[in-house]
Design a protein around this motif. Structure first.
Motif, PDB file in Angstrom:
ATOM      1  N   UNK A  52       0.916  -1.183   0.132  1.00 46.93           N
ATOM      2  CA  UNK A  52       0.013   0.159   0.111  1.00 46.93           C
ATOM      3  C   UNK A  52       0.827   1.261  -0.016  1.00 46.93           C
ATOM      4  N   UNK A  53       1.945   1.325  -1.028  1.00 53.93           N
ATOM      5  CA  UNK A  53       2.960   2.428  -0.760  1.00 53.93           C
ATOM      6  C   UNK A  53       2.441   3.748  -0.998  1.00 53.93           C
ATOM      7  N   UNK A  54       1.476   3.844  -2.015  1.00 51.67           N
ATOM      8  CA  UNK A  54       0.950   5.218  -2.266  1.00 51.67           C
ATOM      9  C   UNK A  54       0.151   5.778  -1.160  1.00 51.67           C
ATOM     10  N   UNK A  55      -0.477   5.061  -0.472  1.00 51.73           N
ATOM     11  CA  UNK A  55      -1.290   5.494   0.871  1.00 51.73           C
ATOM     12  C   UNK A  55      -0.213   5.737   1.918  1.00 51.73           C
ATOM     13  N   UNK A  56       0.784   5.119   2.160  1.00 55.36           N
ATOM     14  CA  UNK A  56       1.869   5.329   3.030  1.00 55.36           C
ATOM     15  C   UNK A  56       2.631   6.635   2.428  1.00 55.36           C
ATOM     16  N   UNK A  57       2.835   6.779   1.460  1.00 48.68           N
ATOM     17  CA  UNK A  57       3.414   8.075   1.038  1.00 48.68           C
ATOM     18  C   UNK A  57       2.435   9.467   1.292  1.00 48.68           C
ATOM     19  N   UNK A  58       1.325   9.156   0.830  1.00 50.52           N
ATOM     20  CA  UNK A  58       0.332  10.226   1.092  1.00 50.52           C
ATOM     21  C   UNK A  58      -0.164  10.503   2.580  1.00 50.52           C
ATOM     22  N   UNK A  59       0.400   9.329   3.396  1.00 50.48           N
ATOM     23  CA  UNK A  59      -0.087   9.764   4.853  1.00 50.48           C
ATOM     24  C   UNK A  59       1.118  10.323   5.362  1.00 50.48           C
ATOM     25  N   UNK A  60       2.427   9.860   5.326  1.00 54.87           N
ATOM     26  CA  UNK A  60       3.501  10.093   6.039  1.00 54.87           C
ATOM     27  C   UNK A  60       4.319  11.436   5.598  1.00 54.87           C
ATOM     28  N   UNK A  61       4.586  11.434   4.339  1.00 50.02           N
ATOM     29  CA  UNK A  61       5.308  12.852   3.589  1.00 50.02           C
ATOM     30  C   UNK A  61       4.534  14.000   4.301  1.00 50.02           C
ATOM     31  N   UNK A  62       3.418  14.089   4.413  1.00 51.97           N
ATOM     32  CA  UNK A  62       2.909  15.469   4.744  1.00 51.97           C
ATOM     33  C   UNK A  62       3.042  15.836   6.221  1.00 51.97           C
ATOM     34  N   UNK A  63       3.666  14.789   6.966  1.00 49.07           N
ATOM     35  CA  UNK A  63       3.858  15.043   8.564  1.00 49.07           C
ATOM     36  C   UNK A  63       5.051  15.595   8.655  1.00 49.07           C
ATOM     37  N   UNK A  64       6.039  15.767   7.530  1.00 47.71           N
ATOM     38  CA  UNK A  64       7.445  16.394   7.894  1.00 47.71           C
ATOM     39  C   UNK A  64       8.274  15.391   8.713  1.00 47.71           C
ATOM     40  N   UNK A  65       7.894  14.249   8.771  1.00 47.11           N
ATOM     41  CA  UNK A  65       8.793  13.228   9.627  1.00 47.11           C
ATOM     42  C   UNK A  65       9.515  12.226   8.691  1.00 47.11           C
ATOM     43  N   UNK A  66       9.376  12.550   7.273  1.00 47.29           N
ATOM     44  CA  UNK A  66      10.248  11.521   6.396  1.00 47.29           C
ATOM     45  C   UNK A  66      11.246  12.157   5.979  1.00 47.29           C
TER      46      UNK A  66
END
Length: 288
Positions: free
Chosen positions: A188-202
């Motif tokens: 579920x990589x796209x969902x993971x990217x869309x969830x976590x990149x906006x947090x600024x923690x990646x």
């Protein structure tokens, strides 16, 4: 299109390590990463970076006795002094190489281990290291690693890593999101990217083909699509190419050359669009 960094521990093994920098630059890479620099003097590596016009974007802090099978000590109770000494050494190398990111490996879970105690040790060590790194203008990264490639590794899931970063609460700590490991463990990589990149923690992303860890244009993942997702999300960091070439590094760089062409085409199209807008602004017409 993302900026790609060649991983010199896995790629360019046709060359001696110090010669891999020039080889990567000749193929068009502008950034590099690797696992460990400690077998070489920092000034030797710095000279290769400067001579090739490359940026060092990432390497690992000392992981304990890697040859004996250790895979980090940050989560191992009782190893705190060794961890701090090793991390200080990593910071000195980072200064010499002007490297902004250091990956800290957690370690393996022994059959009789107390995971709660490991978690506490991990967070305490990361809090200390992140403070040291932030003061030096660096960032500590933690990476979930799949249990097939590294059985028993303490940190395996994205949600676990992000919860630890939140709990530590330091601006000097972020997640290293390897899409190869993430696909094997969670998918579920796209969902993971869309969830976590906006947090600024990646703080860093890595890629490889799944399941064999060869070039990213092999296997089950649609990386061109995922690169588009990164662009859409405004990811401005590096993407580390941490894969094992199937049959020679240069021979397997077709995916990279395609990405470069697409990036050049996109830049040209954007420049033309800006020029047309400027021309339209200059040449206004009277109303009829």
């Amino acid at each position: 299109m993302p900026r790609f960094a060649a991983n010199l521990s896995m790629m360019y093994q046709e060359h001696d390590f110090l010669d891999r920098f020039a080889a990567a630059a000749q193929d068009g890479f502008r950034g590099v990463e690797f696992l460990f620099p400690y077998a070489f003097a920092a000034h030797e590596i710095a000279a290769r970076l400067q001579g090739a016009g490359l940026s060092q974007v990432l390497f690992n802090a000392p992981p304990g006795d890697f040859e004996a099978g250790e895979r980090g000590i940050a989560a191992l109770p009782g190893r705190e002094e060794e961890f701090r000494s090793g991390f200080a050494r990593a910071l000195a190398y980072a200064e010499a190489l002007q490297c902004p990111r250091l990956h800290v490996m957690a370690g393996l879970v022994a059959p009789d281990a107390d995971r709660a105690r490991m978690h506490d040790s991990y967070c305490a060590n990361l809090s200390w290291a992140a403070a040291q790194a932030h003061a030096a203008g660096r960032t500590v990264l933690i990476e979930p690693i799949n249990g097939r490639d590294m059985p028993g590794y303490f940190l395996q899931r994205q949600d676990q890593a992000h919860a630890i970063v939140e709990a530590v609460g330091s601006p000097g700590l972020a997640v290293q999101m390897d899409l190869y490991h993430c696909q094997i463990v969670e998918g579920d990589l796209e969902t993971k990217l869309r969830r976590y990149l906006p947090t600024g923690r990646v703080g860093h992303i890595q890629i490889a083909g799944v399941p064999a860890r060869h070039e990213p244009d092999t296997g089950e993942l649609n990386y061109p699509h995922l690169f588009g997702v990164l662009d859409a999300l405004g990811y401005a960091g590096w993407v580390g190419c941490e894969y094992r070439p199937a049959a020679g590094t240069r021979e397997g760089l077709g995916w990279f050359r395609t990405a470069q062409r697409r990036s050049t085409s996109h830049k040209v199209s954007s420049s033309m669009a800006h020029a047309l807008c400027a021309l339209h602004a200059v040449h206004t017409f009277p109303e009829m």
